[in-house]
Scaffold this motif. Structure first.
Motif, short mmCIF file in Angstrom:
data_model
loop_
_atom_site.label_atom_id
_atom_site.label_comp_id
_atom_site.label_asym_id
_atom_site.label_seq_id
_atom_site.Cartn_x
_atom_site.Cartn_y
_atom_site.Cartn_z
N ARG A 203 0.81 -1.22 0.00
CA ARG A 203 0.00 0.00 0.00
C ARG A 203 0.85 1.28 0.00
O ARG A 203 0.60 2.20 -0.76
CB ARG A 203 -0.91 0.03 1.23
CG ARG A 203 -1.98 -1.03 1.21
CD ARG A 203 -2.89 -0.84 2.39
NE ARG A 203 -3.97 -1.82 2.41
CZ ARG A 203 -4.98 -1.77 3.26
NH1 ARG A 203 -5.04 -0.79 4.15
NH2 ARG A 203 -5.92 -2.68 3.23
N LEU A 204 1.83 1.31 0.89
CA LEU A 204 2.58 2.55 1.11
C LEU A 204 3.40 2.95 -0.12
O LEU A 204 3.47 4.13 -0.47
CB LEU A 204 3.48 2.36 2.32
CG LEU A 204 4.01 3.62 2.98
CD1 LEU A 204 2.86 4.55 3.34
CD2 LEU A 204 4.81 3.27 4.23
N GLU A 205 3.99 1.97 -0.79
CA GLU A 205 4.84 2.31 -1.93
C GLU A 205 4.05 3.02 -3.02
O GLU A 205 4.57 3.93 -3.67
CB GLU A 205 5.55 1.05 -2.46
CG GLU A 205 6.66 0.64 -1.50
CD GLU A 205 7.69 -0.32 -2.08
OE1 GLU A 205 7.53 -0.74 -3.25
OE2 GLU A 205 8.64 -0.65 -1.35
N LEU A 206 2.80 2.63 -3.20
CA LEU A 206 1.96 3.31 -4.19
C LEU A 206 1.73 4.77 -3.81
O LEU A 206 1.79 5.66 -4.66
CB LEU A 206 0.61 2.57 -4.30
CG LEU A 206 -0.44 3.20 -5.21
CD1 LEU A 206 0.02 3.23 -6.66
CD2 LEU A 206 -1.77 2.45 -5.10
N LEU A 207 1.53 5.01 -2.53
CA LEU A 207 1.32 6.40 -2.08
C LEU A 207 2.60 7.22 -2.26
O LEU A 207 2.56 8.38 -2.66
CB LEU A 207 0.89 6.44 -0.60
CG LEU A 207 -0.34 5.66 -0.18
CD1 LEU A 207 -0.79 6.13 1.21
CD2 LEU A 207 -1.48 5.80 -1.17
N ILE A 208 3.74 6.58 -1.97
CA ILE A 208 5.01 7.30 -2.09
C ILE A 208 5.30 7.64 -3.56
O ILE A 208 5.79 8.71 -3.88
CB ILE A 208 6.15 6.47 -1.46
CG1 ILE A 208 5.91 6.32 0.05
CG2 ILE A 208 7.51 7.13 -1.70
CD1 ILE A 208 6.82 5.31 0.73
N GLN A 209 4.94 6.72 -4.45
CA GLN A 209 5.11 6.97 -5.88
C GLN A 209 4.18 8.06 -6.38
O GLN A 209 4.45 8.71 -7.38
CB GLN A 209 4.77 5.71 -6.68
CG GLN A 209 5.85 4.65 -6.66
CD GLN A 209 5.38 3.40 -7.41
OE1 GLN A 209 4.22 3.26 -7.77
NE2 GLN A 209 6.31 2.50 -7.64
N THR A 210 3.04 8.23 -5.69
CA THR A 210 2.04 9.17 -6.20
C THR A 210 1.99 10.43 -5.32
O THR A 210 2.95 11.19 -5.32
CB THR A 210 0.66 8.49 -6.35
OG1 THR A 210 0.27 7.94 -5.09
CG2 THR A 210 0.72 7.38 -7.39
#
Ligand SMILES: *[C@@H]1O[C@H](CO)[C@@H](O)[C@H](O)[C@H]1NC(C)=O
Length: 357
Positions: free
Chosen positions: A103-110
């Motif tokens: 979950r978190l990596e997607l937020l960090i990418q966006t």
């Protein structure tokens, strides 16, 4: 003859008086109707903005602040507003160690990539690799990783203390399955003042919750209050957060939650509505995975403040936005939303996944 002509001129005089009176009365109706409340598009805002400053239209023209027609936020005390920058907002993301990758990596990418310094990830385990790779603020709360009321309240308690320490003007909390639309967030917050008592969010129920009052009266009476559902995100002004201190700071949040035996987001609502008697400003711009997200009109998606997506058991519960990503490439639609909001910057930052126009 003479008398008659005097009569006629009197009549004319009276008629013209009546006519002008009528005209005066009609004037407000004849004026062009007030401009419809149409907000500038946040994405256009961002494209042209070189910094994160956003000023409400009312600060450049002497007009009342423009509000979204459907914002639903209570209209009390919107008269004080201030120019707001991303720097003024403390964004807390609540997560847990096992969701760092999924979950978190997607937020960090966006969206987190656009507000890295203001965003604090509250988790329950170390992840030096992720921290080094991405440069995010990761805070190990040392709270339990269990999804229990106690563990969630423990994290909220640390979030609160870190916000107070930060000196920032606004506290906004989101979950690790939320996309936070930063331009819409600034637009919403800039119609208030951080010294006012402001509690903004979306209730998950259509009625207030009832709990027995154990903080003031030992459970003898019951209280009714609204609370903003944590899964959709919520914001609190610094002025209000400071007033919450006796029940929220330095571990007090955990004992308050224990007294009323309610989850973290309900406890926030309890402190604000029941103890401080400040009303939640209901806004439909925040969204959790509990809603039917497909019902959001595609043309309004970029105006929202938070978005979410359904979990594994409900994977099709996502916002409908068309873009260059298929549902398979972008099952949450967060990448699609992100590329629509930031069409230029992110192809440079994320060449792996941001497709060329
Ligand atoms: C968690 O524990 C570590 C090690 O004891 C400590 O350095 C850190 O400050 C703690 N985190 C919080 C938020 O208290």
């Amino acid at each position: 003859m003479h008398i008659a002509s005097v009569g006629i001129s009197k009549l004319c005089f009276c008629l013209s008086l009546a006519l002008s009176g009528l005209l005066l009365l009609l004037l407000p109706c004849l004026r062009t109707p007030a401009r419809p409340l149409v907000l500038p598009q946040p994405k256009a805002q961002f494209r042209s903005a070189s910094s994160w400053t956003y000023r409400t239209p009312s600060q450049t023209a002497a007009e009342p602040p423009l509000r979204r027609k459907d914002s639903g936020a209570s209209s009390t005390a919107h008269h004080r507003h201030e120019p707001l920058e991303m720097e003024d907002v403390f964004i807390a993301v609540k997560t847990t160690r096992k969701y760092h990758k999924s979950r978190l990596e997607l937020l960090i990418q966006t969206w987190v990539s656009q507000a890295k310094r203001q965003t604090y990830i509250f988790t329950d385990g170390e992840d030096r690799d992720l921290q080094l790779k991405t440069g995010i603020n990761l805070i190990n709360t040392n709270c339990s990783a269990a999804h229990t009321r106690q563990a969630l309240c423990c994290k909220m308690s640390v979030e609160y203390d870190k916000f107070i320490e930060s000196q920032k003007k606004w506290f906004c909390h989101v979950d690790d399955d939320n996309y936070l639309l930063l331009p819409s967030l600034l637009l919403l917050l800039s119609s208030y003042h951080h010294s006012q008592d402001v509690y903004l969010g979306r209730p998950s129920l259509d009625h207030p919750i009832e709990a027995s009052e154990r903080v003031k009266s030992n459970g003898l009476t019951s209280v009714q209050f609204w609370f903003a559902t944590g899964g959709a995100g919520f914001c609190i002004s610094r002025g209000l957060a400071l007033k919450m201190s006796p029940w929220a700071s330095l571990g007090n949040f955990i004992s308050t939650a224990e007294k009323i035996r309610l989850p973290d987001d309900c406890t926030i609502g309890y402190i604000i509505e029941a103890l401080l008697e400040v009303k939640l400003s209901h806004t439909p711009l925040f969204h959790s995975h509990l809603e039917n997200l497909r019902k959001l009109l595609p043309e309004t998606v970029l105006d929202q403040v938070t978005l979410s997506y359904g979990g594994f058991e409900n994977r099709r519960n996502v916002v409908s936005v068309a873009g260059r990503f298929s549902l398979i490439e972008d099952p949450t639609r967060f990448k699609t939303v992100h590329c629509l909001l930031y069409p230029d910057t992110d192809c440079v930052q994320n060449p792996d996944w941001c497709p060329k126009p």
